[in-house]
Design a protein around this motif. Structure first.
Motif, PDB file in Angstrom:
ATOM      1  N   PRO A 192       0.809  -1.231   0.000  1.00 13.01           N
ATOM      2  CA  PRO A 192       0.000   0.000   0.000  1.00 13.01           C
ATOM      3  C   PRO A 192       0.838   1.276   0.000  1.00 13.01           C
ATOM      4  O   PRO A 192       1.902   1.343   0.625  1.00 13.01           O
ATOM      5  CB  PRO A 192      -0.808  -0.115   1.306  1.00 13.01           C
ATOM      6  CG  PRO A 192      -0.816  -1.564   1.636  1.00 13.01           C
ATOM      7  CD  PRO A 192       0.510  -2.078   1.177  1.00 13.01           C
ATOM      8  N   LEU A 193       0.328   2.277  -0.697  1.00 15.00           N
ATOM      9  CA  LEU A 193       0.908   3.623  -0.686  1.00 15.00           C
ATOM     10  C   LEU A 193      -0.259   4.602  -0.647  1.00 15.00           C
ATOM     11  O   LEU A 193      -1.022   4.716  -1.611  1.00 15.00           O
ATOM     12  CB  LEU A 193       1.774   3.874  -1.923  1.00 15.00           C
ATOM     13  CG  LEU A 193       2.359   5.292  -2.054  1.00 15.00           C
ATOM     14  CD1 LEU A 193       3.266   5.611  -0.859  1.00 15.00           C
ATOM     15  CD2 LEU A 193       3.123   5.443  -3.362  1.00 15.00           C
ATOM     16  N   PHE A 194      -0.390   5.286   0.489  1.00 14.77           N
ATOM     17  CA  PHE A 194      -1.469   6.250   0.654  1.00 14.77           C
ATOM     18  C   PHE A 194      -0.907   7.659   0.816  1.00 14.77           C
ATOM     19  O   PHE A 194       0.274   7.839   1.128  1.00 14.77           O
ATOM     20  CB  PHE A 194      -2.336   5.897   1.871  1.00 14.77           C
ATOM     21  CG  PHE A 194      -3.153   4.652   1.704  1.00 14.77           C
ATOM     22  CD1 PHE A 194      -4.344   4.676   0.998  1.00 14.77           C
ATOM     23  CD2 PHE A 194      -2.731   3.445   2.246  1.00 14.77           C
ATOM     24  CE1 PHE A 194      -5.101   3.530   0.833  1.00 14.77           C
ATOM     25  CE2 PHE A 194      -3.480   2.290   2.094  1.00 14.77           C
ATOM     26  CZ  PHE A 194      -4.679   2.339   1.387  1.00 14.77           C
ATOM     27  N   LEU A 195      -1.786   8.621   0.657  1.00 15.50           N
ATOM     28  CA  LEU A 195      -1.419  10.021   0.800  1.00 15.50           C
ATOM     29  C   LEU A 195      -2.416  10.691   1.737  1.00 15.50           C
ATOM     30  O   LEU A 195      -3.627  10.607   1.523  1.00 15.50           O
ATOM     31  CB  LEU A 195      -1.434  10.697  -0.575  1.00 15.50           C
ATOM     32  CG  LEU A 195      -0.858  12.105  -0.706  1.00 15.50           C
ATOM     33  CD1 LEU A 195       0.605  12.143  -0.259  1.00 15.50           C
ATOM     34  CD2 LEU A 195      -0.967  12.572  -2.152  1.00 15.50           C
ATOM     35  N   LEU A 196      -1.909  11.330   2.788  1.00 18.54           N
ATOM     36  CA  LEU A 196      -2.743  12.069   3.734  1.00 18.54           C
ATOM     37  C   LEU A 196      -2.477  13.557   3.552  1.00 18.54           C
ATOM     38  O   LEU A 196      -1.318  13.976   3.522  1.00 18.54           O
ATOM     39  CB  LEU A 196      -2.420  11.680   5.181  1.00 18.54           C
ATOM     40  CG  LEU A 196      -2.480  10.194   5.543  1.00 18.54           C
ATOM     41  CD1 LEU A 196      -2.030   9.985   6.977  1.00 18.54           C
ATOM     42  CD2 LEU A 196      -3.868   9.646   5.352  1.00 18.54           C
ATOM     43  N   LEU A 197      -3.536  14.339   3.418  1.00 22.92           N
ATOM     44  CA  LEU A 197      -3.383  15.783   3.241  1.00 22.92           C
ATOM     45  C   LEU A 197      -3.966  16.488   4.457  1.00 22.92           C
ATOM     46  O   LEU A 197      -5.168  16.431   4.709  1.00 22.92           O
ATOM     47  CB  LEU A 197      -4.092  16.241   1.956  1.00 22.92           C
ATOM     48  CG  LEU A 197      -3.639  15.558   0.668  1.00 22.92           C
ATOM     49  CD1 LEU A 197      -4.410  16.100  -0.529  1.00 22.92           C
ATOM     50  CD2 LEU A 197      -2.132  15.723   0.454  1.00 22.92           C
ATOM     51  N   ASP A 198      -3.094  17.162   5.217  1.00 22.70           N
ATOM     52  CA  ASP A 198      -3.506  17.816   6.451  1.00 22.70           C
ATOM     53  C   ASP A 198      -3.952  19.252   6.180  1.00 22.70           C
ATOM     54  O   ASP A 198      -3.174  20.188   6.246  1.00 22.70           O
ATOM     55  CB  ASP A 198      -2.341  17.801   7.458  1.00 22.70           C
ATOM     56  CG  ASP A 198      -2.739  18.353   8.817  1.00 22.70           C
ATOM     57  OD1 ASP A 198      -3.950  18.420   9.101  1.00 22.70           O
ATOM     58  OD2 ASP A 198      -1.830  18.715   9.590  1.00 22.70           O
ATOM     59  N   GLN A 199      -5.234  19.398   5.822  1.00 21.45           N
ATOM     60  CA  GLN A 199      -5.878  20.694   5.605  1.00 21.45           C
ATOM     61  C   GLN A 199      -5.251  21.521   4.484  1.00 21.45           C
ATOM     62  O   GLN A 199      -5.114  22.733   4.591  1.00 21.45           O
ATOM     63  CB  GLN A 199      -5.916  21.485   6.911  1.00 21.45           C
ATOM     64  CG  GLN A 199      -6.790  20.824   7.974  1.00 21.45           C
ATOM     65  CD  GLN A 199      -7.017  21.695   9.181  1.00 21.45           C
ATOM     66  OE1 GLN A 199      -6.075  22.118   9.824  1.00 21.45           O
ATOM     67  NE2 GLN A 199      -8.264  21.978   9.489  1.00 21.45           N
ATOM     68  N   LEU A 200      -4.897  20.850   3.412  1.00 19.70           N
ATOM     69  CA  LEU A 200      -4.473  21.549   2.195  1.00 19.70           C
ATOM     70  C   LEU A 200      -5.643  22.405   1.718  1.00 19.70           C
ATOM     71  O   LEU A 200      -6.770  21.926   1.614  1.00 19.70           O
ATOM     72  CB  LEU A 200      -4.112  20.507   1.133  1.00 19.70           C
ATOM     73  CG  LEU A 200      -3.377  20.997  -0.100  1.00 19.70           C
ATOM     74  CD1 LEU A 200      -1.891  21.109   0.199  1.00 19.70           C
ATOM     75  CD2 LEU A 200      -3.585  20.027  -1.249  1.00 19.70           C
ATOM     76  N   SER A 201      -5.406  23.682   1.413  1.00 20.88           N
ATOM     77  CA  SER A 201      -6.535  24.584   1.159  1.00 20.88           C
ATOM     78  C   SER A 201      -6.694  25.048  -0.287  1.00 20.88           C
ATOM     79  O   SER A 201      -7.778  25.470  -0.680  1.00 20.88           O
ATOM     80  CB  SER A 201      -6.425  25.822   2.068  1.00 20.88           C
ATOM     81  OG  SER A 201      -5.225  26.524   1.812  1.00 20.88           O
ATOM     82  N   ASP A 202      -5.651  24.986  -1.091  1.00 21.57           N
ATOM     83  CA  ASP A 202      -5.717  25.492  -2.458  1.00 21.57           C
ATOM     84  C   ASP A 202      -6.206  24.398  -3.418  1.00 21.57           C
ATOM     85  O   ASP A 202      -5.599  23.333  -3.513  1.00 21.57           O
ATOM     86  CB  ASP A 202      -4.331  25.993  -2.897  1.00 21.57           C
ATOM     87  CG  ASP A 202      -4.366  26.675  -4.243  1.00 21.57           C
ATOM     88  OD1 ASP A 202      -4.378  25.963  -5.278  1.00 21.57           O
ATOM     89  OD2 ASP A 202      -4.397  27.927  -4.291  1.00 21.57           O
ATOM     90  N   VAL A 203      -7.292  24.672  -4.130  1.00 18.81           N
ATOM     91  CA  VAL A 203      -7.879  23.641  -4.991  1.00 18.81           C
ATOM     92  C   VAL A 203      -6.953  23.251  -6.141  1.00 18.81           C
ATOM     93  O   VAL A 203      -6.960  22.101  -6.598  1.00 18.81           O
ATOM     94  CB  VAL A 203      -9.250  24.086  -5.544  1.00 18.81           C
ATOM     95  CG1 VAL A 203     -10.283  24.140  -4.441  1.00 18.81           C
ATOM     96  CG2 VAL A 203      -9.166  25.422  -6.269  1.00 18.81           C
ATOM     97  N   ARG A 204      -6.149  24.192  -6.612  1.00 16.47           N
ATOM     98  CA  ARG A 204      -5.236  23.863  -7.718  1.00 16.47           C
ATOM     99  C   ARG A 204      -4.088  22.970  -7.241  1.00 16.47           C
ATOM    100  O   ARG A 204      -3.665  22.061  -7.943  1.00 16.47           O
ATOM    101  CB  ARG A 204      -4.730  25.149  -8.372  1.00 16.47           C
ATOM    102  CG  ARG A 204      -5.824  25.897  -9.103  1.00 16.47           C
ATOM    103  CD  ARG A 204      -5.365  27.260  -9.608  1.00 16.47           C
ATOM    104  NE  ARG A 204      -6.450  27.963 -10.277  1.00 16.47           N
ATOM    105  CZ  ARG A 204      -7.396  28.653  -9.642  1.00 16.47           C
ATOM    106  NH1 ARG A 204      -7.381  28.725  -8.328  1.00 16.47           N
ATOM    107  NH2 ARG A 204      -8.347  29.260 -10.316  1.00 16.47           N
ATOM    108  N   ASN A 205      -3.587  23.237  -6.051  1.00 12.42           N
ATOM    109  CA  ASN A 205      -2.589  22.336  -5.469  1.00 12.42           C
ATOM    110  C   ASN A 205      -3.200  20.951  -5.258  1.00 12.42           C
ATOM    111  O   ASN A 205      -2.561  19.929  -5.531  1.00 12.42           O
ATOM    112  CB  ASN A 205      -2.093  22.880  -4.124  1.00 12.42           C
ATOM    113  CG  ASN A 205      -1.064  23.972  -4.271  1.00 12.42           C
ATOM    114  OD1 ASN A 205      -0.376  24.063  -5.289  1.00 12.42           O
ATOM    115  ND2 ASN A 205      -0.954  24.825  -3.269  1.00 12.42           N
TER     116      ASN A 205
END
Length: 244
Positions: free
Chosen positions: A96-109
């Motif tokens: 498994p390889l997962f990605l956690l995003l901690d409150q990323l706010s920019d929709v383009r990013n």
């Protein structure tokens, strides 16, 4: 998948929430008053939906209709249950390889990260219900359609996802400058989840305390940090390199 849909009007949004619509984010006019608006806020908080207070000009840009101070966005995708997704991936036999995003706010990013994640074989992206970027038209465009191919989960708090990952034998690695370990010296070959922080604040300190490992990118220039989507790409492709 259908395009992003909007619901506007206080009563309409309340009914949509109570009917279980897949609402991604709600924009509420600052200073909105009245019994109905109070009921709306109660419903949003009870369901732990992602909502923010904005000036009326923002709402007018979102729709030309009579919004009554409220606009809700219905997500163009169906979000996965994290337990179902992690079980499915771990039982598939792959690492498994997962990605956690901690409150990323920019929709383009967000869109750019989804695109890179799909290209690098990430099994799923986990985001927080509140405080993060919505899945909207800009996200879809920037992701080049990858948002429809990438499983995305929403959790009440990113810590919930971390605890479940760790309990499932998945190592959580933080991408942060607050370490002496460079990402090239950290192993990504075992089951792991990479956590990226927000554009301005990085990973929340309380979250950072709970990770299994930390890694940073070597910065050789005078600017001290990279755009989060670029940094995420570097981490994901290092995981690809190590796993080849």
């Amino acid at each position: 998948m259908e395009k992003e849909t909007q619901i506007f009007g206080i009563r309409a949004v309340i009914e949509a929430v109570q009917a279980g619509e897949n609402i991604d984010k709600v924009f509420v006019q600052k200073g909105l008053k009245g019994e109905l608006s109070h009921e709306l806020e109660g419903v949003l908080r009870k369901q732990r939906l992602n909502f923010s207070y904005v000036p009326v000009e923002k709402l007018n840009k979102l729709t030309s209709k009579n919004h009554q101070g409220v606009v809700a966005q219905i997500a163009p995708i169906t979000f996965w249950d994290i337990e179902e997704l992690v079980t499915k991936v771990t039982e598939s036999g792959k690492t498994p390889l997962f990605l956690l995003l901690d409150q990323l706010s920019d929709v383009r990013n967000f869109g750019a990260i989804i695109r890179t994640a799909e290209c690098t074989g990430v099994d799923g992206i986990i985001i927080q219900k509140k405080g993060g970027a919505p899945v909207n038209g800009d996200t879809i465009k920037t992701s080049a359609g990858a948002v429809f191919k990438m499983p995305i989960c929403k959790v009440d708090h990113i810590k919930d996802a971390m605890f479940f990952m760790q309990a499932s034998g998945i190592k959580v690695i933080a991408a942060t400058e607050k370490t002496d370990d460079v990402l090239y010296d950290v192993s990504f070959t075992e089951p792991c989840a990479i956590i990226m922080g927000s554009e301005g604040k990085g990973i929340n300190p309380s979250v950072l305390k709970l990770v299994d490992a930390k890694a940073k990118l070597p910065i050789l220039g005078e600017i001290e940090s990279l755009n989060v989507s670029v940094a995420c790409g570097a981490f994901l492709y290092e995981a690809v390199r190590q796993r080849r």
